[in-house]
Design an enzyme around this catalytic site. Structure first.
Site, PDB file in Angstrom:
ATOM      1  N   ARG A  80     -15.538  -1.011   7.496  1.00 50.11           N
ATOM      2  CA  ARG A  80     -15.018  -1.556   6.248  1.00 50.11           C
ATOM      3  C   ARG A  80     -16.148  -1.820   5.259  1.00 50.11           C
ATOM      4  O   ARG A  80     -17.139  -2.442   5.608  1.00 50.11           O
ATOM      5  CB  ARG A  80     -14.249  -2.848   6.519  1.00 50.11           C
ATOM      6  CG  ARG A  80     -13.052  -2.661   7.433  1.00 50.11           C
ATOM      7  CD  ARG A  80     -12.494  -3.980   7.915  1.00 50.11           C
ATOM      8  NE  ARG A  80     -13.449  -4.697   8.769  1.00 50.11           N
ATOM      9  CZ  ARG A  80     -13.203  -5.873   9.339  1.00 50.11           C
ATOM     10  NH1 ARG A  80     -12.048  -6.467   9.134  1.00 50.11           N
ATOM     11  NH2 ARG A  80     -14.115  -6.443  10.091  1.00 50.11           N
TER      12      ARG A  80
ATOM     13  N   ASN B 202      -5.710  -0.981  -6.145  1.00 50.69           N
ATOM     14  CA  ASN B 202      -5.663  -2.446  -6.190  1.00 50.69           C
ATOM     15  C   ASN B 202      -5.115  -2.880  -7.540  1.00 50.69           C
ATOM     16  O   ASN B 202      -5.783  -2.732  -8.562  1.00 50.69           O
ATOM     17  CB  ASN B 202      -7.066  -3.019  -5.973  1.00 50.69           C
ATOM     18  CG  ASN B 202      -7.651  -2.589  -4.638  1.00 50.69           C
ATOM     19  OD1 ASN B 202      -7.442  -3.221  -3.621  1.00 50.69           O
ATOM     20  ND2 ASN B 202      -8.384  -1.476  -4.645  1.00 50.69           N
TER      21      ASN B 202
ATOM     22  N   LYS C 281      -4.233   0.252   9.495  1.00 54.90           N
ATOM     23  CA  LYS C 281      -4.301  -0.959   8.679  1.00 54.90           C
ATOM     24  C   LYS C 281      -2.888  -1.414   8.338  1.00 54.90           C
ATOM     25  O   LYS C 281      -1.929  -0.635   8.439  1.00 54.90           O
ATOM     26  CB  LYS C 281      -5.111  -0.713   7.398  1.00 54.90           C
ATOM     27  CG  LYS C 281      -4.619   0.425   6.526  1.00 54.90           C
ATOM     28  CD  LYS C 281      -5.608   0.678   5.394  1.00 54.90           C
ATOM     29  CE  LYS C 281      -5.208   1.888   4.555  1.00 54.90           C
ATOM     30  NZ  LYS C 281      -6.199   2.150   3.486  1.00 54.90           N
TER      31      LYS C 281
ATOM     32  N   GLU D  39      -6.926   3.567  -1.832  1.00 58.87           N
ATOM     33  CA  GLU D  39      -6.056   2.452  -2.208  1.00 58.87           C
ATOM     34  C   GLU D  39      -6.090   2.260  -3.722  1.00 58.87           C
ATOM     35  O   GLU D  39      -7.063   2.619  -4.388  1.00 58.87           O
ATOM     36  CB  GLU D  39      -6.483   1.140  -1.532  1.00 58.87           C
ATOM     37  CG  GLU D  39      -6.218   1.081  -0.044  1.00 58.87           C
ATOM     38  CD  GLU D  39      -6.507  -0.295   0.560  1.00 58.87           C
ATOM     39  OE1 GLU D  39      -6.604  -1.269  -0.211  1.00 58.87           O
ATOM     40  OE2 GLU D  39      -6.642  -0.374   1.786  1.00 58.87           O
TER      41      GLU D  39
ATOM     42  N   ARG E 180     -15.513   1.723  -5.774  1.00 61.36           N
ATOM     43  CA  ARG E 180     -14.476   0.966  -6.501  1.00 61.36           C
ATOM     44  C   ARG E 180     -14.638   1.331  -7.976  1.00 61.36           C
ATOM     45  O   ARG E 180     -15.658   1.030  -8.607  1.00 61.36           O
ATOM     46  CB  ARG E 180     -14.660  -0.535  -6.284  1.00 61.36           C
ATOM     47  CG  ARG E 180     -13.903  -1.468  -7.228  1.00 61.36           C
ATOM     48  CD  ARG E 180     -12.403  -1.404  -7.125  1.00 61.36           C
ATOM     49  NE  ARG E 180     -11.892  -1.707  -5.797  1.00 61.36           N
ATOM     50  CZ  ARG E 180     -11.633  -2.928  -5.351  1.00 61.36           C
ATOM     51  NH1 ARG E 180     -11.862  -3.975  -6.124  1.00 61.36           N
ATOM     52  NH2 ARG E 180     -11.127  -3.094  -4.137  1.00 61.36           N
TER      53      ARG E 180
ATOM     54  N   ASP F 222     -10.010   2.607  -4.976  1.00 64.76           N
ATOM     55  CA  ASP F 222     -10.963   2.752  -3.879  1.00 64.76           C
ATOM     56  C   ASP F 222     -10.973   4.214  -3.474  1.00 64.76           C
ATOM     57  O   ASP F 222      -9.962   4.753  -2.996  1.00 64.76           O
ATOM     58  CB  ASP F 222     -10.583   1.864  -2.697  1.00 64.76           C
ATOM     59  CG  ASP F 222     -10.721   0.382  -3.022  1.00 64.76           C
ATOM     60  OD1 ASP F 222     -11.375   0.063  -4.027  1.00 64.76           O
ATOM     61  OD2 ASP F 222     -10.175  -0.443  -2.264  1.00 64.76           O
TER      62      ASP F 222
ATOM     63  N   ARG G 117     -19.700   0.736  -2.599  1.00 64.52           N
ATOM     64  CA  ARG G 117     -19.681  -0.287  -1.559  1.00 64.52           C
ATOM     65  C   ARG G 117     -20.062   0.338  -0.219  1.00 64.52           C
ATOM     66  O   ARG G 117     -19.424   1.290   0.227  1.00 64.52           O
ATOM     67  CB  ARG G 117     -18.299  -0.944  -1.474  1.00 64.52           C
ATOM     68  CG  ARG G 117     -17.839  -1.513  -2.811  1.00 64.52           C
ATOM     69  CD  ARG G 117     -16.530  -2.258  -2.688  1.00 64.52           C
ATOM     70  NE  ARG G 117     -15.464  -1.427  -2.143  1.00 64.52           N
ATOM     71  CZ  ARG G 117     -14.214  -1.837  -1.947  1.00 64.52           C
ATOM     72  NH1 ARG G 117     -13.884  -3.085  -2.247  1.00 64.52           N
ATOM     73  NH2 ARG G 117     -13.296  -1.028  -1.462  1.00 64.52           N
TER      74      ARG G 117
ATOM     75  N   LYS H 160       0.789  -1.229   0.000  1.00 61.33           N
ATOM     76  CA  LYS H 160       0.000   0.000   0.000  1.00 61.33           C
ATOM     77  C   LYS H 160       0.826   1.286   0.000  1.00 61.33           C
ATOM     78  O   LYS H 160       0.280   2.373  -0.185  1.00 61.33           O
ATOM     79  CB  LYS H 160      -0.951  -0.002   1.207  1.00 61.33           C
ATOM     80  CG  LYS H 160      -2.047  -1.048   1.133  1.00 61.33           C
ATOM     81  CD  LYS H 160      -2.987  -0.933   2.332  1.00 61.33           C
ATOM     82  CE  LYS H 160      -4.162  -1.891   2.230  1.00 61.33           C
ATOM     83  NZ  LYS H 160      -3.758  -3.300   2.358  1.00 61.33           N
TER      84      LYS H 160
END
Length: 335
Positions: free
Chosen positions: A248, A298, A171, A296, A220, A288, A240, A134
């Site tokens: 989360r 991915n 995290k 983030e 996302r 994200d 989401r 990350k």
């Protein structure tokens, strides 16, 4: 076209995974499709990469479920990468961190060799080395990312916690699926040392500013070649939403997927980071996003593309495989 999908373990794949849908679409178009688990990879005596592959049977399938069931039931065969056009690294290294540490970097390492031998490796394995955790987010402009520190020192976390007015996200530097993600506020203050110690058992801890917009979940957004993945004017994105009492929004943590569209904040983020992702060879990634911040990137096996296709009533997998076909055509000189 021969395309080899590399996953953590073939038997643990699911019909709901984006990888399954991509492989299904490639097979539907008549391409030769192989499935390979990380432990199936081989370096051959002739200098080529190879693998003990499961070949998708040469027949039609009515569903992703029957497709994957057939793949899992196939006997493995040793195949050289000299026969591959594409090697697609869809394994998630973070999944193997605890029980199979030997598998974490194997996909990228074999991918680098295959790339030098003329195989199109997605995403670019040299770029994946840089993006292997990350901290990759910190390479991008500060304007699009939340305030962050990365440390193993409790005093650093304490100072950041105070500076952020007693509300931060903690995290692991290496992780996925929302595992070991905590909101540290005054309610959890007494547990802060235990939380940091628990995360640090596996490495470094990331402390990020808490974004109030996160209470409404995240988005996302899929990018292909540094641009939003689109089909028929619709963007591949899902909203989401986390369960009540949960911070989360990951689907694996009980988050609910809903339809999403792209707003001006997302466009600004894409315009800022898209060219950099393309430079790094990041063919398909999932962003994200919370509010106007990128939380983030991915890069290994972003999921949710099936949900996006269902919500928008288009098949985004078609666009992705078409793009892969074009990349192979450009490499082989057969447009």
């Amino acid at each position: 076209m021969t395309i080899t999908f590399v996953v953590n373990q073939v038997r643990k794949e699911s019909p709901g995974y984006t990888t399954t849908a991509l492989a299904f679409e490639a097979h539907r178009r008549g391409h030769t499709v192989y499935y390979v688990g990380i432990g199936d990879l081989v370096y051959l005596s002739d200098g080529y990469v190879g693998a003990h592959c499961r070949k998708v049977p040469d027949r039609e399938f009515r569903s992703l479920h029957t497709f994957l069931e057939a793949v899992i039931g196939v006997e493995k065969q040793l195949v050289s990468s000299a026969e591959w056009h594409v090697m697609w690294l869809r394994n998630d290294p973070a999944v193997d961190m605890e029980k199979r540490p030997w598998a974490q970097d194997a996909g990228v390492l074999f991918g680098q060799l295959a790339s030098k031998q003329g195989v199109l490796v997605l995403n670019n394995p040299d770029g994946l080395v840089r993006a292997s955790n990350k901290i990759y987010l910190q390479y991008f402009p500060e304007s699009v990312r939340p305030q962050t520190i990365v440390t193993r020192n409790m005093a650093d976390v304490e100072a950041f916690y105070q500076a952020q007015k007693h509300r931060i996200i903690l995290k692991p530097l290496k992780g996925s699926g929302g595992k070991n993600v905590f909101l540290l506020d005054k309610k959890e203050e007494k547990n802060r040392k235990q939380i940091v110690e628990a995360i640090c058992r596996d490495g470094f801890v990331i402390a990020q500013e808490y974004l109030p917009a996160a209470k409404n979940g995240d988005t996302r957004l899929f990018l292909m070649e540094g641009q939003p993945l689109m089909k028929e004017g619709k963007v591949a994105a899902i909203h989401r939403v986390q369960q009540a009492g949960e911070i989360r929004s990951n689907i694996h943590q009980g988050g609910q997927a809903k339809r999403a569209t792209m707003n001006k904040e997302m466009k600004t983020i894409v315009e800022t980071i898209g060219p950099l992702l393309r430079e790094d060879g990041m063919f398909l990634v999932g962003l994200d996003i919370v509010g106007d911040k990128l939380m983030e990137i991915n890069v290994f096996s972003p999921g949710g593309l099936i949900h996006a296709s269902e919500f928008h009533h288009v098949d985004f997998m078609e666009e992705v495989i078409t793009a892969v076909e074009q990349k192979v055509a450009n490499l082989t000189g057969n447009p």
